[in-house]
Design an enzyme around this catalytic site. Structure first.
Site, PDB file in Angstrom:
ATOM      1  CE1 TYR A 142      -3.497  -2.615   0.764  1.00 34.55           C
ATOM      2  CE2 TYR A 142      -4.657  -0.691   1.015  1.00 34.55           C
ATOM      3  CZ  TYR A 142      -4.549  -2.036   0.881  1.00 34.55           C
ATOM      4  OH  TYR A 142      -5.742  -2.837   0.784  1.00 34.55           O
ATOM      5  CE  LYS A 193       2.557 -18.168  -1.849  1.00 37.89           C
ATOM      6  NZ  LYS A 193       1.529 -19.436  -1.835  1.00 37.89           N
ATOM      7  CG  ASP A 253     -13.591  -7.381   1.930  1.00 41.21           C
ATOM      8  OD1 ASP A 253     -13.040  -6.627   3.094  1.00 41.21           O
ATOM      9  OD2 ASP A 253     -13.808  -7.255   0.806  1.00 41.21           O
TER      10      ASP A 253
HETATM   11  C1  IPM Z   1     -10.387  -1.398   3.979  1.00 39.11           C
HETATM   12  C2  IPM Z   1     -10.442  -1.065   2.693  1.00 39.11           C
HETATM   13  C3  IPM Z   1      -9.352  -0.107   2.189  1.00 39.11           C
HETATM   14  C4  IPM Z   1      -8.229  -0.895   2.229  1.00 39.11           C
HETATM   15  C5  IPM Z   1      -9.503   0.730   0.844  1.00 39.11           C
HETATM   16  C6  IPM Z   1     -10.774   1.587   0.845  1.00 39.11           C
HETATM   17  C7  IPM Z   1      -8.506   1.572   0.578  1.00 39.11           C
HETATM   18  O1  IPM Z   1     -10.622  -1.875   1.722  1.00 39.11           O
HETATM   19  O2  IPM Z   1     -10.264  -0.654   4.989  1.00 39.11           O
HETATM   20  O3  IPM Z   1      -9.994  -2.770   4.162  1.00 39.11           O
HETATM   21  O4  IPM Z   1      -8.024  -1.366   1.237  1.00 39.11           O
HETATM   22  O5  IPM Z   1      -7.402  -0.886   3.335  1.00 39.11           O
HETATM   23 MN    MN Z   2     -10.580  -4.003   2.636  1.00 42.35          MN
END
Ligand code: IPM
Ligand code: MN
Length: 359
Positions: A142, A193, A253
């Site tokens: 990121y 990984k 997620d």
């Molecule tokens: C999360 C979201 C964010 C991320 C996005 C919106 C930048 O998906 O908080 O998980 O990828 O961290």
């Molecule tokens: Mn996310």
């Protein structure tokens, strides 16, 4: 206790769920005699529209000077399908994480008994699953060196993200993992990984060095692909899982849907400055303004906020009120049972406030 809370409603359904989060926060403050003050600030697409910056300096100042940030969500479809957009709402979230030094993202994956039938997994697999994913939040791909798509010398379009980690970054997040494991079932799974990635080999090396300092915690290592599988095959295996930024994004997620509804899971991000409390879900632009968004993840984020300041009874009362609303079928449409009355975002929030007041 006196608490200054920075309120960042953001985009999409954000303002609607935030209204309920703040109402619950205030109801609890009244009940327990706390003095909570709020300062609202811009972020996300909303901030781009108003001032051209998804995390304006003024918002940073408001967050930095607060005791806690209550955040809703950012994101807008206008930017999603435009890879050339110069500024994006998500950059506001990333800037907030970086500028507030929020390196530890705590995402609990808990099941609610009455929603287990909503899980895509079989009841017996998911019932009782209860783990925490600790996601490193200010490093990795990121934030590593990037190159946006460009035509190279050979005329081929290329792009680059770098998965960069330093030992101190890895060590501090692993220690957060161990602290949580010690407060729970003493089991830490380090997800990486390491069979392919050099950055993961650093994680594993540091974890192997730290493990003897925590002899009361059982440490195990799992490749991320295997962890993704294990989470749906046997989610009860996990107690505390700790992982890098990108893996944590993906796995949380997955974690949130196995419980039956993403609209119920809160999270906390902590680090070197003001902590932030926010739902795991996104801004759901399609639901905006319709009074149908589930406010529970935002409300449970308020519980996490109180708990962060060791105000356990306050957090517990919010959790009790949320469970009571679910049991009374006071639920937003996506989790409502057949033939039960319809409740919207506002009605669910108001019911919970009322429960807290009458308690
Ligand atoms: C999360 C979201 C964010 C991320 C996005 C919106 C930048 O998906 O908080 O998980 O990828 O961290
Ligand atoms: Mn996310």
């Amino acid at each position: 206790m006196k608490l200054r809370v920075a309120v960042l409603p953001g985009d999409g359904i954000g303002p609607e769920i935030m209204e309920q989060g703040v109402a619950v926060c205030s109801a609890v403050a009244r009940k327990f005699g706390h003095e909570v003050s709020y300062e609202t600030a811009l972020c996300g697409a909303h901030a781009i529209d108003e001032v051209g910056d998804p995390f304006p300096e003024e918002t940073f100042r408001v967050c930095r000077d607060a005791d806690a940030v209550l955040f809703a969500c950012v994101g807008d479809p206008r930017f999603d399908n435009d890879p050339t957009a110069k500024v994006r709402p998500e950059q506001g979230l990333l800037a907030m994480r970086k500028k507030l030094g929020l390196y530890a993202n705590i995402r609990p994956v808990e099941t609610f008994e009455c929603l287990i039938h909503k899980s895509p997994l079989k009841d017996e697999i998911v019932r009782g699953a209860d783990f925490i994913c600790i996601r490193e939040l200010t490093g990795g791909m990121y934030f590593g060196r990037k190159q946006e798509p460009t035509i190279n010398a050979e005329g081929v379009e290329e792009a680059l993200d770098t998965n960069y980690y330093t030992r101190p970054e890895v060590e501090r997040i692993l220690r957060v993992g161990y602290q949580y494991a010690r407060q729970r079932r003493h089991h830490l799974t380090v997800v990486d990984k390491a069979n392919v990635l050099a950055s993961s080999r650093l994680w594993r090396k540091v974890a192997q060095e730290l493990a003897p300092e925590y002899p009361d915690v059982e440490t195990d290592f799992m490749y991320v692909d295997n962890a993704a599988m294990r989470m749906i095959q046997d989610p009860k295996f996990f107690d505390v899982m700790v992982t890098e930024n990108t893996f944590g994004d993906i796995l949380t997620d997955e974690g949130s849907v196995i419980t039956g509804s993403m609209g119920l899971l809160p999270s906390a991000s902590t680090g070197t400055s003001t902590p932030v409390f926010e739902p795991i879900h996104g801004s759901w632009p399609q639901g905006k303004g319709l009074n149908i968004a589930n406010p529970l993840a935002q409300i449970l984020s308020v519980a996490m906020l109180y708990e962060y300041f060791e105000l356990k009874a306050e957090g517990a009362l919010i959790r009790e009120a949320v469970n009571a609303s679910l049991a009374a079928n006071v639920r937003t449409p996506e989790i409502q049972v057949a033939d039960a009355p319809r409740y919207g975002t506002r009605e669910v929030g108001a019911w919970i406030v009322d429960y807290i007041e009458k308690k």
